[in-house]
Design an enzyme around this catalytic site. Structure first.
Site, PDB file in Angstrom:
ATOM      1  N   GLU A  90       0.639  -1.161   0.044  1.00 49.02           N
ATOM      2  CA  GLU A  90      -0.227  -0.045   0.016  1.00 49.02           C
ATOM      3  C   GLU A  90       0.718   1.107   0.092  1.00 49.02           C
ATOM      4  O   GLU A  90       1.944   1.367   0.537  1.00 49.02           O
ATOM      5  CB  GLU A  90      -0.961  -0.118   1.153  1.00 49.02           C
ATOM      6  CG  GLU A  90      -2.037  -0.727   1.097  1.00 49.02           C
ATOM      7  CD  GLU A  90      -2.954  -0.651   2.623  1.00 49.02           C
ATOM      8  OE1 GLU A  90      -2.796   0.470   3.113  1.00 49.02           O
ATOM      9  OE2 GLU A  90      -3.562  -1.834   2.881  1.00 49.02           O
ATOM     10  N   CYS A 103       3.088   8.450   1.306  1.00 47.37           N
ATOM     11  CA  CYS A 103       3.446   7.651   2.297  1.00 47.37           C
ATOM     12  C   CYS A 103       3.671   6.148   1.481  1.00 47.37           C
ATOM     13  O   CYS A 103       2.864   5.621   1.093  1.00 47.37           O
ATOM     14  CB  CYS A 103       2.477   7.505   3.228  1.00 47.37           C
ATOM     15  SG  CYS A 103       2.770   6.281   4.725  1.00 47.37           S
ATOM     16  N   CYS A 110       5.065  -7.278   8.066  1.00 42.35           N
ATOM     17  CA  CYS A 110       6.013  -6.662   8.920  1.00 42.35           C
ATOM     18  C   CYS A 110       6.173  -7.630  10.045  1.00 42.35           C
ATOM     19  O   CYS A 110       5.112  -8.384  10.140  1.00 42.35           O
ATOM     20  CB  CYS A 110       5.283  -5.469   9.370  1.00 42.35           C
ATOM     21  SG  CYS A 110       6.469  -4.430  10.746  1.00 42.35           S
ATOM     22  N   CYS A 114       3.315  -5.136  16.238  1.00 40.56           N
ATOM     23  CA  CYS A 114       2.461  -4.106  16.994  1.00 40.56           C
ATOM     24  C   CYS A 114       1.163  -4.321  17.088  1.00 40.56           C
ATOM     25  O   CYS A 114       0.529  -4.678  16.252  1.00 40.56           O
ATOM     26  CB  CYS A 114       2.907  -2.755  16.526  1.00 40.56           C
ATOM     27  SG  CYS A 114       4.515  -2.330  16.418  1.00 40.56           S
ATOM     28  N   CYS A 117      -1.619  -2.456  14.976  1.00 41.43           N
ATOM     29  CA  CYS A 117      -1.492  -2.260  13.751  1.00 41.43           C
ATOM     30  C   CYS A 117      -1.844  -3.418  12.960  1.00 41.43           C
ATOM     31  O   CYS A 117      -1.491  -4.564  13.060  1.00 41.43           O
ATOM     32  CB  CYS A 117       0.123  -2.009  13.585  1.00 41.43           C
ATOM     33  SG  CYS A 117       0.725  -1.655  11.783  1.00 41.43           S
ATOM     34  N   SER A 189      10.525   6.457   9.351  1.00 37.51           N
ATOM     35  CA  SER A 189       9.791   6.090  10.607  1.00 37.51           C
ATOM     36  C   SER A 189      10.156   4.667  11.090  1.00 37.51           C
ATOM     37  O   SER A 189       9.832   3.772  10.250  1.00 37.51           O
ATOM     38  CB  SER A 189       8.100   6.244  10.560  1.00 37.51           C
ATOM     39  OG  SER A 189       7.744   5.826  11.736  1.00 37.51           O
ATOM     40  N   LEU A 213       6.890   5.944  19.544  1.00 49.49           N
ATOM     41  CA  LEU A 213       6.879   5.773  20.779  1.00 49.49           C
ATOM     42  C   LEU A 213       5.870   5.051  21.315  1.00 49.49           C
ATOM     43  O   LEU A 213       6.021   3.864  22.075  1.00 49.49           O
ATOM     44  CB  LEU A 213       7.298   7.039  21.412  1.00 49.49           C
ATOM     45  CG  LEU A 213       7.660   7.253  22.881  1.00 49.49           C
ATOM     46  CD1 LEU A 213       9.261   6.796  23.025  1.00 49.49           C
ATOM     47  CD2 LEU A 213       7.864   8.581  23.462  1.00 49.49           C
ATOM     48  N   ASN A 288      -6.226   4.847  14.744  1.00 45.11           N
ATOM     49  CA  ASN A 288      -7.231   4.416  13.749  1.00 45.11           C
ATOM     50  C   ASN A 288      -7.639   3.073  13.866  1.00 45.11           C
ATOM     51  O   ASN A 288      -6.862   2.050  13.973  1.00 45.11           O
ATOM     52  CB  ASN A 288      -6.489   4.099  12.240  1.00 45.11           C
ATOM     53  CG  ASN A 288      -6.578   5.792  11.608  1.00 45.11           C
ATOM     54  OD1 ASN A 288      -7.643   6.116  11.483  1.00 45.11           O
ATOM     55  ND2 ASN A 288      -5.408   6.051  10.950  1.00 45.11           N
ATOM     56  N   CYS A 331      -3.127   2.130   8.292  1.00 48.41           N
ATOM     57  CA  CYS A 331      -2.204   1.364   7.680  1.00 48.41           C
ATOM     58  C   CYS A 331      -2.711   0.036   7.401  1.00 48.41           C
ATOM     59  O   CYS A 331      -2.834  -0.590   8.562  1.00 48.41           O
ATOM     60  CB  CYS A 331      -0.791   1.473   8.566  1.00 48.41           C
ATOM     61  SG  CYS A 331      -0.435   3.141   9.288  1.00 48.41           S
TER      62      CYS A 331
HETATM   63  N1  SAH Z   1       7.426   0.446  11.437  1.00 46.37           N
HETATM   64  C1  SAH Z   1       7.662   1.855  11.389  1.00 46.37           C
HETATM   65  C2  SAH Z   1       6.818   2.465  10.346  1.00 46.37           C
HETATM   66  C3  SAH Z   1       5.500   1.996   9.874  1.00 46.37           C
HETATM   67  S1  SAH Z   1       4.297   2.163  10.867  1.00 46.37           S
HETATM   68  C4  SAH Z   1       7.074   2.548  12.429  1.00 46.37           C
HETATM   69  O1  SAH Z   1       6.766   1.685  13.385  1.00 46.37           O
HETATM   70  O2  SAH Z   1       7.160   3.598  12.993  1.00 46.37           O
HETATM   71  C5  SAH Z   1       3.902   3.939  10.850  1.00 46.37           C
HETATM   72  C6  SAH Z   1       3.229   4.494  12.150  1.00 46.37           C
HETATM   73  O3  SAH Z   1       1.764   4.385  11.894  1.00 46.37           O
HETATM   74  C7  SAH Z   1       3.684   3.923  13.251  1.00 46.37           C
HETATM   75  O4  SAH Z   1       3.971   5.076  14.452  1.00 46.37           O
HETATM   76  C8  SAH Z   1       2.800   2.979  13.866  1.00 46.37           C
HETATM   77  O5  SAH Z   1       2.754   2.854  15.103  1.00 46.37           O
HETATM   78  C9  SAH Z   1       1.574   3.836  13.461  1.00 46.37           C
HETATM   79  N2  SAH Z   1       0.335   3.195  13.388  1.00 46.37           N
HETATM   80  C10 SAH Z   1       0.132   1.763  12.997  1.00 46.37           C
HETATM   81  N3  SAH Z   1      -1.151   1.210  13.138  1.00 46.37           N
HETATM   82  C11 SAH Z   1      -1.851   2.240  13.447  1.00 46.37           C
HETATM   83  C12 SAH Z   1      -3.215   2.538  13.789  1.00 46.37           C
HETATM   84  N4  SAH Z   1      -3.967   1.711  13.488  1.00 46.37           N
HETATM   85  N5  SAH Z   1      -3.540   3.753  14.145  1.00 46.37           N
HETATM   86  C13 SAH Z   1      -2.755   4.659  14.519  1.00 46.37           C
HETATM   87  N6  SAH Z   1      -1.620   4.718  14.088  1.00 46.37           N
HETATM   88  C14 SAH Z   1      -1.101   3.497  13.710  1.00 46.37           C
END
Ligand code: SAH
Length: 358
Positions: A90, A103, A110, A114, A117, A189, A213, A288, A331
């Protein structure tokens, strides 16, 4: 068959020399690639015999648009691209006052896992090649008919888990013979892979760095981000301080607000304490919602409360503006919606496992 979109100018020069051609031909090809040309016959300043030689030895791999969602409100376009091997990724094209931005994804899937995510739901498939990262820009430019001036590596994947390819990609798009994108117009990021942060400070001190963070204690952060087991907060934040001292550049901390998990008064205070005195900026992002994650979002007022508190403590903070709210914003959601049912293949970095290819 070599994919020419994967090559830096230096690599292109080596290839051209190997083919018995003068080095300036590499520059010509590189310029055409940057303009999005996919057919050697369109590279009009190359002799026909050389075009023929190229087509026998090389290819220009593109990304096919499998789906696109267009926001009627703000011009945001979300793409699902299909790669040569059938994997989908995407990208999101966004219009800002200062110009167009995209973006992009750095991996298919991945392995960081997390909890909130969507991108990591099915684990990692593989890292993207430099050309596959570049294709996201070129195809979005072709589709919109507009040029893109800002690149954010914040889509699916952990860029520092695919460091070598990320590095070549940045060299390719920064090259003045190619897209000529300034280092300061690129943002990467990371979820906090500390060795990556150190390498990045040395390799690309001018590229913007963002750190996810999300938690202010190891307990909270680990519950959201398993990577915190390997690189806990004190280790991460000292690498961040080292980064700002070495580069003199401000770090952006992303803080995704999740109801009842990291949005309480004590979180706000700890966040200010942790970042106090650091050259940084905080980007607050109301979660989100992702189906089935069990996490809830917060109100915009809550995000503004955090912002105002941080500002009072001398830490610059913004609440992320919501673009493309009328399309699948979070995302990884578009990709997830189209792929096979989840098959858990998560390799957490804490376990130091090899990458899976499937
Ligand atoms: N792996 C990298 C970049 C991809 S994620 C990273 O972790 O920074 C990009 C950003 O979107 C990160 O800050 C991630 O924590 C955030 N993110 C992922 N899913 C999300 C969601 N459902 N709502 C809000 N932010 C989200």
């Amino acid at each position: 068959m070599i994919n020419l979109r994967d090559l830096t100018l230096a690599e292109m020069e080596a290839l051209v020399r190997e083919m018995g051609q003068p080095a300036f031909r590499a520059k010509q090809i590189f310029q055409w690639i940057g303009k999005g040309k996919k057919d050697f016959r369109e590279m009009r300043n190359l002799p026909e015999v050389f075009q023929q030689m190229l087509s026998e030895k090389c290819r220009i791999a593109t990304a096919e648009t499998a789906a696109v969602q267009k926001s009627a409100k703000d011009g945001t376009r979300k793409y699902l691209f299909r790669l040569e091997d059938g994997n989908t990724i995407e990208s999101v094209f966004m219009k800002y006052k200062y110009g167009n931005s995209i973006c992009i994804s750095s991996q298919a899937g991945c392995r960081m896992g997390c909890a909130f995510c969507a991108s990591g739901r099915n684990g990692l498939v593989r890292g993207l090649t430099p050309g596959e990262m570049l294709s996201q820009i070129l195809e979005a430019e072709a589709d919109t008919g507009e040029s893109i001036g800002h690149i954010v590596v914040m889509g699916t994947g952990e860029p520092f888990d695919n460091y070598e390819n990320l590095k070549r990609f940045i060299c390719i798009i920064n090259d003045k013979n190619g897209k000529n994108l300034g280092m300061r117009n690129i943002t990467v990021s990371t979820c906090g892979l500390v060795p990556g942060i150190r390498r990045f400070a040395a390799d690309f001190p001018q590229v913007n760095l963002a750190i996810s963070l999300h938690g202010t204690t190891d307990e909270i952060r680990t519950s959201m981000m398993p990577v915190n087991r390997k690189y806990p907060l004190n280790v991460l934040l000292s690498a961040c301080r080292e980064y700002t001292e070495k580069t003199g550049r401000r770090i952006t901390f992303e803080y995704t607000l999740v109801n009842g998990i990291n949005d309480r008064g004590e979180d706000m205070h700890r966040l200010a304490d942790l970042l106090s005195g650091m050259l940084c900026h905080v980007n607050l992002i109301p979660l989100n919602k992702v189906d089935g994650s069990g996490f809830d979002t917060v109100s915009r007022e809550k995000a503004v409360e955090f912002q105002q508190f941080l500002e009072r403590r001398g830490i610059p903070a913004t609440v992320r503006r919501e673009l493309g709210a009328d399309i699948d914003a979070a995302c990884g959601q578009l990709r997830l919606g189209q792929s096979a049912p989840p098959e858990r293949q998560r390799n957490l970095p804490a376990q130091e496992t090899e990458r899976k290819n499937h």
